[in-house]
Design a protein around this motif. Structure first.
Motif, PDB file in Angstrom:
ATOM      1  N   GLY A  63       4.421  53.059 -72.219  1.00  0.00           N
ATOM      2  CA  GLY A  63       5.375  52.877 -73.304  1.00  0.00           C
ATOM      3  C   GLY A  63       5.048  53.642 -74.568  1.00  0.00           C
ATOM      4  N   GLY A  64       4.233  54.709 -74.475  1.00  0.00           N
ATOM      5  CA  GLY A  64       3.856  55.455 -75.669  1.00  0.00           C
ATOM      6  C   GLY A  64       5.026  56.089 -76.396  1.00  0.00           C
ATOM      7  N   SER A  65       6.084  56.449 -75.649  1.00  0.00           N
ATOM      8  CA  SER A  65       7.248  57.064 -76.291  1.00  0.00           C
ATOM      9  C   SER A  65       7.957  56.100 -77.239  1.00  0.00           C
ATOM     10  CB  SER A  65       8.234  57.570 -75.226  1.00  0.00           C
ATOM     11  OG  SER A  65       8.695  56.506 -74.411  1.00  0.00           O
ATOM     12  N   PHE A  66       7.696  54.797 -77.101  1.00  0.00           N
ATOM     13  CA  PHE A  66       8.268  53.836 -78.036  1.00  0.00           C
ATOM     14  C   PHE A  66       7.742  54.066 -79.456  1.00  0.00           C
ATOM     15  CE2 PHE A  66       9.635  51.531 -74.344  1.00  0.00           C
ATOM     16  CZ  PHE A  66      10.717  50.785 -74.770  1.00  0.00           C
ATOM     17  N   VAL A  67       6.590  54.703 -79.574  1.00  0.00           N
ATOM     18  CA  VAL A  67       6.017  54.996 -80.886  1.00  0.00           C
ATOM     19  C   VAL A  67       6.396  56.388 -81.353  1.00  0.00           C
ATOM     20  CG1 VAL A  67       3.877  55.258 -82.193  1.00  0.00           C
ATOM     21  CG2 VAL A  67       4.088  53.430 -80.511  1.00  0.00           C
ATOM     22  N   TYR A  97      14.889  60.410 -70.050  1.00  0.00           N
ATOM     23  CA  TYR A  97      14.292  59.604 -71.126  1.00  0.00           C
ATOM     24  C   TYR A  97      12.835  59.273 -70.835  1.00  0.00           C
ATOM     25  CZ  TYR A  97      13.387  55.635 -74.210  1.00  0.00           C
ATOM     26  OH  TYR A  97      12.816  54.778 -75.119  1.00  0.00           O
ATOM     27  N   GLY A  98      12.574  58.553 -69.757  1.00  0.00           N
ATOM     28  CA  GLY A  98      11.218  58.399 -69.254  1.00  0.00           C
ATOM     29  C   GLY A  98      10.431  57.205 -69.731  1.00  0.00           C
ATOM     30  N   GLY A  99      10.942  56.415 -70.656  1.00  0.00           N
ATOM     31  CA  GLY A  99      10.180  55.273 -71.131  1.00  0.00           C
ATOM     32  C   GLY A  99       9.867  54.293 -70.011  1.00  0.00           C
ATOM     33  N   ALA A 100       8.571  53.979 -69.813  1.00  0.00           N
ATOM     34  CA  ALA A 100       8.099  53.024 -68.803  1.00  0.00           C
ATOM     35  C   ALA A 100       8.483  53.410 -67.386  1.00  0.00           C
ATOM     36  CB  ALA A 100       8.620  51.612 -69.112  1.00  0.00           C
ATOM     37  N   VAL A 101       8.720  54.704 -67.142  1.00  0.00           N
ATOM     38  CA  VAL A 101       9.136  55.114 -65.796  1.00  0.00           C
ATOM     39  C   VAL A 101       8.045  54.833 -64.767  1.00  0.00           C
ATOM     40  CG1 VAL A 101       8.332  57.512 -66.025  1.00  0.00           C
ATOM     41  CG2 VAL A 101      10.221  56.968 -64.462  1.00  0.00           C
ATOM     42  N   GLY A 102       6.777  54.932 -65.157  1.00  0.00           N
ATOM     43  CA  GLY A 102       5.700  54.650 -64.222  1.00  0.00           C
ATOM     44  C   GLY A 102       5.723  53.214 -63.729  1.00  0.00           C
ATOM     45  N   LEU A 103       5.986  52.292 -64.649  1.00  0.00           N
ATOM     46  CA  LEU A 103       6.062  50.888 -64.257  1.00  0.00           C
ATOM     47  C   LEU A 103       7.277  50.627 -63.363  1.00  0.00           C
ATOM     48  CD1 LEU A 103       5.038  49.227 -67.621  1.00  0.00           C
ATOM     49  CD2 LEU A 103       3.739  49.230 -65.502  1.00  0.00           C
ATOM     50  N   MET A 104       8.380  51.332 -63.638  1.00  0.00           N
ATOM     51  CA  MET A 104       9.558  51.187 -62.792  1.00  0.00           C
ATOM     52  C   MET A 104       9.267  51.690 -61.378  1.00  0.00           C
ATOM     53  SD  MET A 104      12.656  52.349 -65.306  1.00  0.00           S
ATOM     54  CE  MET A 104      13.047  51.451 -66.818  1.00  0.00           C
ATOM     55  N   MET A 105       8.532  52.799 -61.285  1.00  0.00           N
ATOM     56  CA  MET A 105       8.159  53.310 -59.967  1.00  0.00           C
ATOM     57  C   MET A 105       7.288  52.314 -59.211  1.00  0.00           C
ATOM     58  SD  MET A 105       7.314  57.343 -60.682  1.00  0.00           S
ATOM     59  CE  MET A 105       8.556  58.462 -61.326  1.00  0.00           C
ATOM     60  N   THR A 106       6.319  51.740 -59.909  1.00  0.00           N
ATOM     61  CA  THR A 106       5.437  50.754 -59.275  1.00  0.00           C
ATOM     62  C   THR A 106       6.241  49.569 -58.750  1.00  0.00           C
ATOM     63  OG1 THR A 106       3.604  51.383 -60.714  1.00  0.00           O
ATOM     64  CG2 THR A 106       3.444  49.260 -59.618  1.00  0.00           C
ATOM     65  N   ALA A 107       7.212  49.103 -59.548  1.00  0.00           N
ATOM     66  CA  ALA A 107       8.044  47.977 -59.129  1.00  0.00           C
ATOM     67  C   ALA A 107       8.840  48.321 -57.876  1.00  0.00           C
ATOM     68  CB  ALA A 107       8.978  47.572 -60.265  1.00  0.00           C
ATOM     69  N   LEU A 108       9.404  49.545 -57.837  1.00  0.00           N
ATOM     70  CA  LEU A 108      10.175  49.971 -56.668  1.00  0.00           C
ATOM     71  C   LEU A 108       9.292  50.046 -55.427  1.00  0.00           C
ATOM     72  CD1 LEU A 108      12.654  51.287 -55.242  1.00  0.00           C
ATOM     73  CD2 LEU A 108      11.785  53.486 -56.053  1.00  0.00           C
ATOM     74  N   TRP A 109       8.151  50.711 -55.557  1.00  0.00           N
ATOM     75  CA  TRP A 109       7.277  50.885 -54.387  1.00  0.00           C
ATOM     76  C   TRP A 109       6.783  49.553 -53.848  1.00  0.00           C
ATOM     77  CZ3 TRP A 109       3.904  54.944 -57.401  1.00  0.00           C
ATOM     78  CH2 TRP A 109       4.681  56.097 -57.619  1.00  0.00           C
ATOM     79  N   SER A 110       6.566  48.592 -54.747  1.00  0.00           N
ATOM     80  CA  SER A 110       6.063  47.287 -54.322  1.00  0.00           C
ATOM     81  C   SER A 110       7.041  46.564 -53.410  1.00  0.00           C
ATOM     82  CB  SER A 110       5.761  46.418 -55.545  1.00  0.00           C
ATOM     83  OG  SER A 110       4.729  46.988 -56.325  1.00  0.00           O
ATOM     84  N   LEU A 111       8.334  46.914 -53.506  1.00  0.00           N
ATOM     85  CA  LEU A 111       9.332  46.273 -52.652  1.00  0.00           C
ATOM     86  C   LEU A 111       9.055  46.557 -51.180  1.00  0.00           C
ATOM     87  CD1 LEU A 111      12.657  47.091 -54.538  1.00  0.00           C
ATOM     88  CD2 LEU A 111      11.184  45.095 -54.798  1.00  0.00           C
TER      89      LEU A 111
END
Length: 250
Positions: A23-27, A150-164
């Motif tokens: 979430g660094g882009s939030f700053v 945009y890309g904000g928190a995209v890594g966490l979104m990927m992790t959530a998808l893969w976990s399915l």
């Protein structure tokens, strides 16, 4: 001089956030907007500035790369890079005023991903069961597009998808998360550079701060309790998301 210090400090904080939870882009994005940078150029410049830190992390993690749900790393990379390029192209053709309206909603999606990522994977997996390669590849393409746009928190979104589908823990997926996020941003950066919308002097200031922050954040992350890290990150992201809504719809 004062503005340069503020920008470098924003990069430092963003680097710490990315090392701890993402979430660094939030700053970086609101700071660039506050300095008068147009929103699309600010988003592109922020992506460029934070990429070296992501690349450094990807190099560290490379030995932990493995297939996701049976899909090879090369296939995942190819899909992610194509998606990142498409997302960057869409951003370049988005009118500035429309992007200003979309920005708070994109930030809201990222905030929700930060908040729900640890739970949504196991919850969905228990209810949906496996869907196989098509779901992973289609979802990865969409997330690559989101990452380039945009890309904000995209890594966490990927992790959530893969976990399915994959069912592995967050730590086991960390290497792929970092590398795929870096790949989507690399494709986007190439498009932004060719379009000439990156403010390179600003990107250097942000990037220098982000590299230092990434190192400090990695060391800090070993000492702070995970709950403290998550809660502090979420509070900041919620506050900035509300600020984006106020800016767009005031």
């Amino acid at each position: 001089m004062e503005e340069a210090l503020i920008i470098a400090a924003a990069g430092l904080v963003a680097g710490v956030m990315n090392a701890l939870a993402g979430g660094g882009s939030f700053v970086t994005l609101p700071v660039l907007l506050a300095t008068g940078t147009p929103s699309i150029a600010a988003n592109a410049t922020s992506t460029v500035a934070l990429w070296p830190g992501g690349l450094a992390s990807a190099i560290v993690y490379r030995d932990g790369l493995r297939p996701i749900a049976g899909i090879s790393v090369r296939t995942m990379l190819a899909v992610t890079i194509v998606g990142g390029a498409i997302g960057a192209g869409l951003l370049l053709y988005t009118p500035e005023r429309l992007f200003d309206r979309l920005l708070p909603w994109l930030a809201l999606c990222a905030t929700l991903a930060l908040a729900l990522a640890p739970r949504i994977g196991p919850w969905m997996q228990a209810r949906l069961g496996p869907r196989g390669r098509p779901l992973i590849l289609a979802g990865q393409m969409l997330l690559g597009i989101y990452g380039g746009y945009y890309g904000g928190a995209v890594g966490l979104m990927m992790t959530a998808l893969w976990s399915l589908i994959d069912g592995s823990g967050i730590k086991a997926l960390a290497a792929a998360r970092v590398v795929m996020g870096c790949a989507a941003n690399a494709a986007a950066i190439a498009c932004f550079a060719l379009a000439g919308i990156v403010q390179w002097n600003t990107a250097l200031l942000l990037g220098g701060g982000a590299l230092a922050g990434g190192y400090a954040g990695a060391r800090l992350g070993r000492k702070l309790p995970p709950a403290v890290i998550r809660h502090a990150t979420l509070v900041l992201c919620v506050a900035i998301t509300l600020g984006f809504f106020a800016r767009a719809y005031r």
